[in-house]
Design a protein around this motif. Structure first.
Motif, PDB file in Angstrom:
ATOM      1  N   TYR A   1       8.035  -2.142  -3.342  1.00  0.00           N
ATOM      2  CA  TYR A   1       8.164  -2.006  -1.899  1.00  0.00           C
ATOM      3  C   TYR A   1       6.831  -2.223  -1.185  1.00  0.00           C
ATOM      4  O   TYR A   1       6.768  -2.889  -0.159  1.00  0.00           O
ATOM      5  CB  TYR A   1       8.729  -0.616  -1.551  1.00  0.00           C
ATOM      6  N   THR A   2       5.717  -1.676  -1.788  1.00  0.00           N
ATOM      7  CA  THR A   2       4.402  -1.866  -1.152  1.00  0.00           C
ATOM      8  C   THR A   2       3.932  -3.299  -1.272  1.00  0.00           C
ATOM      9  O   THR A   2       3.224  -3.802  -0.412  1.00  0.00           O
ATOM     10  CB  THR A   2       3.375  -0.920  -1.772  1.00  0.00           C
ATOM     11  N   LEU A   3       4.308  -4.001  -2.340  1.00  0.00           N
ATOM     12  CA  LEU A   3       3.878  -5.384  -2.482  1.00  0.00           C
ATOM     13  C   LEU A   3       4.656  -6.318  -1.562  1.00  0.00           C
ATOM     14  O   LEU A   3       4.118  -7.308  -1.073  1.00  0.00           O
ATOM     15  CB  LEU A   3       4.060  -5.835  -3.937  1.00  0.00           C
ATOM     16  N   VAL A   4       5.920  -6.043  -1.326  1.00  0.00           N
ATOM     17  CA  VAL A   4       6.748  -6.886  -0.472  1.00  0.00           C
ATOM     18  C   VAL A   4       6.384  -6.683   0.990  1.00  0.00           C
ATOM     19  O   VAL A   4       6.418  -7.612   1.780  1.00  0.00           O
ATOM     20  CB  VAL A   4       8.245  -6.599  -0.732  1.00  0.00           C
ATOM     21  N   ARG A   5       6.067  -5.487   1.350  1.00  0.00           N
ATOM     22  CA  ARG A   5       5.753  -5.167   2.736  1.00  0.00           C
ATOM     23  C   ARG A   5       4.562  -5.804   3.250  1.00  0.00           C
ATOM     24  O   ARG A   5       3.780  -6.490   3.126  1.00  0.00           O
ATOM     25  CB  ARG A   5       5.555  -3.655   2.855  1.00  0.00           C
TER      26      ARG A   5
END
Length: 125
Positions: A121-125
């Protein structure tokens, strides 16, 4: 102490006026004619005496025969008795370790899934 070092503190002091040349008192052979010395002769190689080939072969045969006699005297290794299988470990009556192990694995799996989705989630955001 001030006389031991030069003006900047790193060099040796200049020679005293009584000895203007620091190497003036050394005796050298520069004024004498040079006589070449003959080169030393190389050392002569010393040849070791060669052993008799027949004596070497006899010594090898004797050593091999001695080894064969030594091996013939040795007994073949005896086979050890087989080890009986260990008795099965049984759970004491009333113990329910199967459920605790399953719950621990389930908690670990949930933690890994939560961490994985957090990182994604942190990498996609």
């Amino acid at each position: 102490m001030a006389g031991e070092f030069g003006p900047d503190g790193t060099e040796a002091p200049p020679p005293l006026p009584a000895f203007p040349d620091p190497v003036a008192g050394l005796v050298t052979g520069e004024s004498l004619p040079r006589v070449p010395e003959p080169a030393p002769a190389p050392p002569r190689p010393v040849q070791a005496p060669q052993p008799d080939a027949r004596a070497v072969q006899e010594a090898i045969r004797a050593a091999m025969a001695q080894e064969q006699r030594r091996k013939a005297r040795l007994r073949p290794p005896s086979q050890p008795a087989p080890i009986p299988p260990a008795p099965a470990i049984q759970n004491p009556a009333g113990s329910k370790s199967g459920g605790a192990g399953c719950a621990g694995c389930l908690v670990t799996l949930v933690i890994f899934v939560v961490v994985f989705f957090a990182v994604v989630y942190t990498l996609v955001r």
